[in-house]
Design a protein around this motif. Structure first.
Motif, mmCIF file in Angstrom:
data_model
loop_
_atom_site.group_PDB
_atom_site.id
_atom_site.type_symbol
_atom_site.label_atom_id
_atom_site.label_comp_id
_atom_site.label_asym_id
_atom_site.label_seq_id
_atom_site.Cartn_x
_atom_site.Cartn_y
_atom_site.Cartn_z
ATOM 1 N N TYR A 6 0.819 -1.216 0.000
ATOM 2 C CA TYR A 6 0.000 0.000 0.000
ATOM 3 C C TYR A 6 0.850 1.263 0.000
ATOM 4 O O TYR A 6 0.370 2.338 -0.360
ATOM 5 N N GLY A 7 2.098 1.128 0.415
ATOM 6 C CA GLY A 7 2.969 2.293 0.545
ATOM 7 C C GLY A 7 2.967 2.792 1.972
ATOM 8 O O GLY A 7 1.903 2.932 2.577
ATOM 9 N N ARG A 8 4.138 3.068 2.488
ATOM 10 C CA ARG A 8 4.255 3.526 3.874
ATOM 11 C C ARG A 8 4.049 5.036 3.966
ATOM 12 O O ARG A 8 4.877 5.772 4.505
ATOM 13 N N THR A 9 2.951 5.478 3.396
ATOM 14 C CA THR A 9 2.540 6.876 3.487
ATOM 15 C C THR A 9 1.244 6.941 4.264
ATOM 16 O O THR A 9 0.554 5.918 4.433
ATOM 17 N N LEU A 10 0.888 8.133 4.711
ATOM 18 C CA LEU A 10 -0.378 8.282 5.416
ATOM 19 C C LEU A 10 -1.532 7.873 4.516
ATOM 20 O O LEU A 10 -2.482 7.208 4.959
ATOM 21 N N PHE A 11 -1.441 8.241 3.242
ATOM 22 C CA PHE A 11 -2.507 7.866 2.312
ATOM 23 C C PHE A 11 -2.533 6.357 2.083
ATOM 24 O O PHE A 11 -3.609 5.738 2.118
ATOM 25 N N ASP A 24 -0.792 5.845 -6.810
ATOM 26 C CA ASP A 24 -0.668 4.599 -7.562
ATOM 27 C C ASP A 24 -0.556 3.405 -6.623
ATOM 28 O O ASP A 24 -1.260 2.404 -6.782
ATOM 29 N N ALA A 25 0.323 3.511 -5.637
ATOM 30 C CA ALA A 25 0.524 2.388 -4.712
ATOM 31 C C ALA A 25 -0.728 2.109 -3.893
ATOM 32 O O ALA A 25 -1.185 0.961 -3.804
ATOM 33 N N GLY A 26 -1.293 3.156 -3.291
ATOM 34 C CA GLY A 26 -2.438 2.953 -2.410
ATOM 35 C C GLY A 26 -3.680 2.495 -3.138
ATOM 36 O O GLY A 26 -4.353 1.544 -2.711
ATOM 37 N N PHE A 27 -4.005 3.147 -4.244
ATOM 38 C CA PHE A 27 -5.210 2.831 -5.010
ATOM 39 C C PHE A 27 -5.115 1.429 -5.609
ATOM 40 O O PHE A 27 -6.049 0.620 -5.502
#
Length: 427
Positions: free
Chosen positions: A260-265, A308-311
């Motif tokens: 998912y990506g290590r971002t808040l989003f 891109d990663a999260g979606f």
């Protein structure tokens, strides 16, 4: 119209006795799996909100070869003829899921007004307190036996003020993720007992609170009382371990969190999956930073990577768990940005022609709806208005967009504007 919920003394004591015992529950995963395969399963909506007005001409409707196209190239997806930004490679691999609406058009070019319009389906007018579409969905699909809120908003930022509106505080969102313990970390504060407070002491405090609220509400009927009761109800129900466990992202495998990506989003998208898996009707996840008046391309590139990663991971995860057919995912902001690049290498506000993306929930993917001109400035085919998008989502999840609710000014107002027309090509 009174839409408040007053927890019983038994509810309060049960919730309080569970506080501090938050943990993973062994039966949640198989329960979610069984629920996902149930054809009677209620549908959910996940709104990926691109706060600030994304340059959709650089995401979903590129203009290669034209001066307005800028620095980015387009790339093919898994669907012949459907092309999106080169900086969305993972989403390009899921082209068959994507329904790209390239012909959205609006007259609202101010951030505040456009945000209200996009999130409620109504332009701000007079004293009417229009509810967030998430509140309207929550009201229709709420499961009273569920301990989780019916509407959760992750990192809403400045848009948090758009809540339950005239539907009342019961359907206002639970806002989380505004304070993070680290990059990509989401926390829900105050789910545990305060330090030094024993379970017995907490039982006494909750019982005392129940008595005080009962005395306070006697002879009173006002939005203040409703708001107080709704806040208390949400708090005590979230204290139950089954509810609190939904927010424990550290129970997910590292490979899933990394995808998912290590971002808040990205972690917000993962949380959205966990919440709809447990029956939450509406989840909003915000990715801010799209107000790119300056250095548009330098800013949009890393934002595209997070999106891109999260979606893409969200779509893949929902599909693997049998949830994609029962979950509508919408990706949009309040408007687009100018096709013409300004003197600061940026793009300014542009509501005349922009794009949004829908997926899942029975939406027909692998296609683009509408068309803009070669320079991106005008809609040439199938114009779509914001209320049309609201009506489309309602139809997809089985809600009548023309259903009426009584407003704060004493007259009924429909969930979607009476002029709204669902996008039939997608249903």
């Amino acid at each position: 119209m009174n839409v408040s919920f007053t927890p019983s003394r038994r509810d309060l004591l049960r919730a309080a006795s569970c506080a501090g015992a938050v943990g993973a529950s062994g039966w949640l995963a198989p329960l979610a799996s069984a629920a996902a395969s149930d054809p009677r399963r209620t549908k959910s909506v996940i709104l990926l909100w691109m706060n600030g007005g994304p340059a959709t001409i650089d995401l979903w409707d590129l203009k290669p070869g034209h001066d307005n196209g800028g620095e980015f190239k387009d790339t093919k997806t898994t669907v012949p003829g459907l092309r999106i930004s080169e900086h969305l490679p993972k989403l390009a691999g899921r082209g068959r899921d994507l329904a790209v609406v390239r012909s959205l058009t609006s007259k609202e070019g101010d951030h505040g007004r456009a945000t209200v319009f996009a999130k409620t389906g109504y332009a701000p007018v007079g004293p009417i307190q229009f509810p967030h579409v998430g509140a309207a969905v929550a009201r229709e699909l709420v499961n009273e036996s569920l301990d989780l809120p019916a509407f959760v908003s992750v990192a809403p930022g400045r848009t948090a003020a758009i809540g339950g509106g005239f539907l009342g505080p019961k359907f206002a969102p639970l806002a989380i993720g505004e304070t993070a313990t680290g990059p990509g970390e989401l926390t829900v504060p105050d789910l545990d007992r305060a330090k030094g407070v024993t379970a017995a002491a907490l039982d006494d405090r909750v019982e005392l609170l129940a008595g005080l609220e009962k005395r306070f509400e006697t002879g009173r009927a006002s939005p203040v009382v409703d708001a107080l009761q709704a806040a208390t109800a949400k708090a005590v129900r979230l204290m139950r371990p089954e509810a609190a466990a939904a927010f424990e992202l550290d129970k997910e495998p590292d490979r899933v969190r990394d995808a998912y990506g290590r971002t808040l989003f990205g972690q917000g998208c993962l949380l959205a999956r966990r919440l709809v898996e447990r029956g939450v009707p509406f989840v909003e996840v915000t990715l801010g930073g799209w107000d790119t008046h300056n250095n548009n391309f330098q800013q949009v590139k890393p934002l595209s990577a997070a999106l891109d990663a999260g979606f893409a991971a969200l779509l893949a995860d929902l599909q693997s768990r049998g949830l994609l057919d029962s979950t509508v995912v919408v990706c949009m902001g309040e408007f687009g940005r100018t096709p013409r690049i300004n003197a600061r290498s940026g793009r300014d506000h542009w509501p005349a022609s922009w794009a949004a993306v829908l997926a899942g929930g029975g939406i027909k993917g692998g296609r683009a709806v509408g068309k803009t001109s070669a320079d991106g400035t005008t809609v040439e085919e199938t114009p779509v208005k914001v209320p049309d998008l609201v009506a489309t989502v309602c139809k997809a999840i089985g809600i009548d967009p023309q259903k009426q609710n009584m407003s704060n000014v004493g007259r009924p107002i429909r969930i979607a504007d009476p002029s709204a027309k669902p996008i039939e090509e997608l249903l």
